[in-house]
Design a protein around this motif. Structure first.
Motif, mmCIF file in Angstrom:
data_model
loop_
_atom_site.group_PDB
_atom_site.id
_atom_site.type_symbol
_atom_site.label_atom_id
_atom_site.label_comp_id
_atom_site.label_asym_id
_atom_site.label_seq_id
_atom_site.Cartn_x
_atom_site.Cartn_y
_atom_site.Cartn_z
ATOM 1 N N GLU A 160 0.597 5.890 10.010
ATOM 2 C CA GLU A 160 0.875 4.459 10.099
ATOM 3 C C GLU A 160 0.395 3.733 8.841
ATOM 4 O O GLU A 160 0.995 2.760 8.407
ATOM 5 N N TYR A 161 -0.726 4.244 8.279
ATOM 6 C CA TYR A 161 -1.243 3.700 7.032
ATOM 7 C C TYR A 161 -1.467 4.848 6.051
ATOM 8 O O TYR A 161 -1.983 5.897 6.422
ATOM 9 N N ILE A 221 0.664 -3.220 -2.731
ATOM 10 C CA ILE A 221 1.354 -2.978 -1.455
ATOM 11 C C ILE A 221 2.834 -3.285 -1.612
ATOM 12 O O ILE A 221 3.269 -3.835 -2.632
ATOM 13 N N LYS A 270 6.481 -6.758 1.892
ATOM 14 C CA LYS A 270 6.732 -7.007 3.311
ATOM 15 C C LYS A 270 5.465 -6.866 4.154
ATOM 16 O O LYS A 270 5.432 -7.326 5.299
ATOM 17 N N ASN A 271 4.426 -6.220 3.590
ATOM 18 C CA ASN A 271 3.188 -5.996 4.344
ATOM 19 C C ASN A 271 2.086 -6.992 3.992
ATOM 20 O O ASN A 271 0.930 -6.796 4.374
ATOM 21 N N ASP A 302 -0.093 -8.216 6.842
ATOM 22 C CA ASP A 302 -0.676 -7.221 7.739
ATOM 23 C C ASP A 302 -2.199 -7.382 7.787
ATOM 24 O O ASP A 302 -2.868 -7.470 6.746
ATOM 25 N N VAL A 325 -4.186 -4.451 6.048
ATOM 26 C CA VAL A 325 -4.037 -4.538 4.590
ATOM 27 C C VAL A 325 -5.032 -5.545 4.026
ATOM 28 O O VAL A 325 -5.748 -5.271 3.048
ATOM 29 N N VAL A 381 3.661 3.786 -2.990
ATOM 30 C CA VAL A 381 3.977 2.544 -2.281
ATOM 31 C C VAL A 381 5.444 2.518 -1.886
ATOM 32 O O VAL A 381 5.817 2.089 -0.785
ATOM 33 N N ALA A 428 4.743 5.006 5.851
ATOM 34 C CA ALA A 428 3.597 4.237 6.328
ATOM 35 C C ALA A 428 3.425 2.968 5.487
ATOM 36 O O ALA A 428 4.026 2.818 4.426
ATOM 37 N N LYS A 429 2.585 2.079 5.980
ATOM 38 C CA LYS A 429 2.174 0.929 5.183
ATOM 39 C C LYS A 429 1.178 1.436 4.146
ATOM 40 O O LYS A 429 0.084 1.869 4.489
ATOM 41 N N CYS A 430 1.569 1.370 2.900
ATOM 42 C CA CYS A 430 0.742 1.928 1.826
ATOM 43 C C CYS A 430 -0.210 0.863 1.286
ATOM 44 O O CYS A 430 0.213 -0.264 0.982
ATOM 45 N N ILE A 431 -1.482 1.242 1.188
ATOM 46 C CA ILE A 431 -2.502 0.377 0.600
ATOM 47 C C ILE A 431 -3.055 1.119 -0.611
ATOM 48 O O ILE A 431 -3.812 2.073 -0.480
#
Length: 217
Positions: free
Chosen positions: A68-69, A87, A90-91, A94, A97, A124, A129-132
């Motif tokens: 997820e991340y 990032i 779009k995130n 979050d 984030v 990214v 997943a949501k990349c940080i």
């Protein structure tokens, strides 16, 4: 929740520390500690990419893991100062984030550099997943600080996802521990650690004083 950790594999970026460690070495230490902390949080499943894995292989592993991340751990260079996070736009709202960014940026010694559009970065752009993508300070200016605060940086990242166990509990999970000394300086602690290894082949680790400059949110 599934979290994939991707540490920098850049061996050519050398820190301005006496140890002359590379970005790859230090970021992997941070990632290992972060994995320890995350693994202590109920409901978190964490996977750490290999130290010398390519970006493409780590993206594939993260996507196959259905993370997820996806957290990239790097340190910056170029004579600047401060922490920044990249990032996908779009995130930007979050909650996690923003917690990761604020916790790490507030810990580091200089004014932060913000959350930025990182779509030009491979991880990214290609992780599901949501990349940080974290750039923790500048290792050519603050390499000593980064190396001396590996545990604290890892805690700042992991605590963004929930309540972690105490440092002393996490570092040797499910093990009985024997304390062999307490010292007022890091230099003396390092010297004794080396002596235990050389004379008795005893592997040890050093726990530094647990002092934060700011409160972790």
């Amino acid at each position: 929740m599934k979290i994939y950790l991707s540490a920098s594999n850049q061996t050519d970026n050398i820190y301005n520390t006496q140890a002359k460690m590379s970005e790859c070495d230090v970021c992997y230490l941070i990632a290992q500690k972060t994995q320890d902390y995350l693994s202590s949080i109920n409901g978190i499943e964490c996977k750490l990419g290999g130290k010398h894995d390519t970006m493409a292989s780590k993206v594939k592993a993260s996507n196959d893991f259905e993370a997820e991340y996806h957290i990239c751990i790097h340190t910056n260079a170029g004579g600047g100062k401060g922490t920044e996070v990249y990032i996908a736009p779009k995130n930007i709202n979050d909650v996690i984030v923003n917690k990761v960014y604020k916790n790490v940026a507030n810990l580091t010694p200089n004014p932060d550099r913000g959350i930025k559009n990182g779509l030009y970065l491979y991880e990214v752009n290609y992780t599901n997943a949501k990349c940080i993508y974290i750039e923790v300070e500048f290792h050519d200016s603050y390499g000593d600080w980064i190396f001396e605060n590996v545990d604290e940086i890892a805690y700042a990242i992991a605590s963004s996802f929930g309540q972690v166990k105490d440092l002393n509990d996490v570092n040797s999970y499910n093990l009985f521990k024997v304390q062999v000394g307490a010292f007022t300086t890091l230099e003396r602690a390092e010297r004794y650690k080396k002596e235990l290894k050389n004379k008795y082949n005893i592997d040890t680790y050093i726990v530094k004083p647990w002092q934060y400059k700011v409160k972790i949110i």
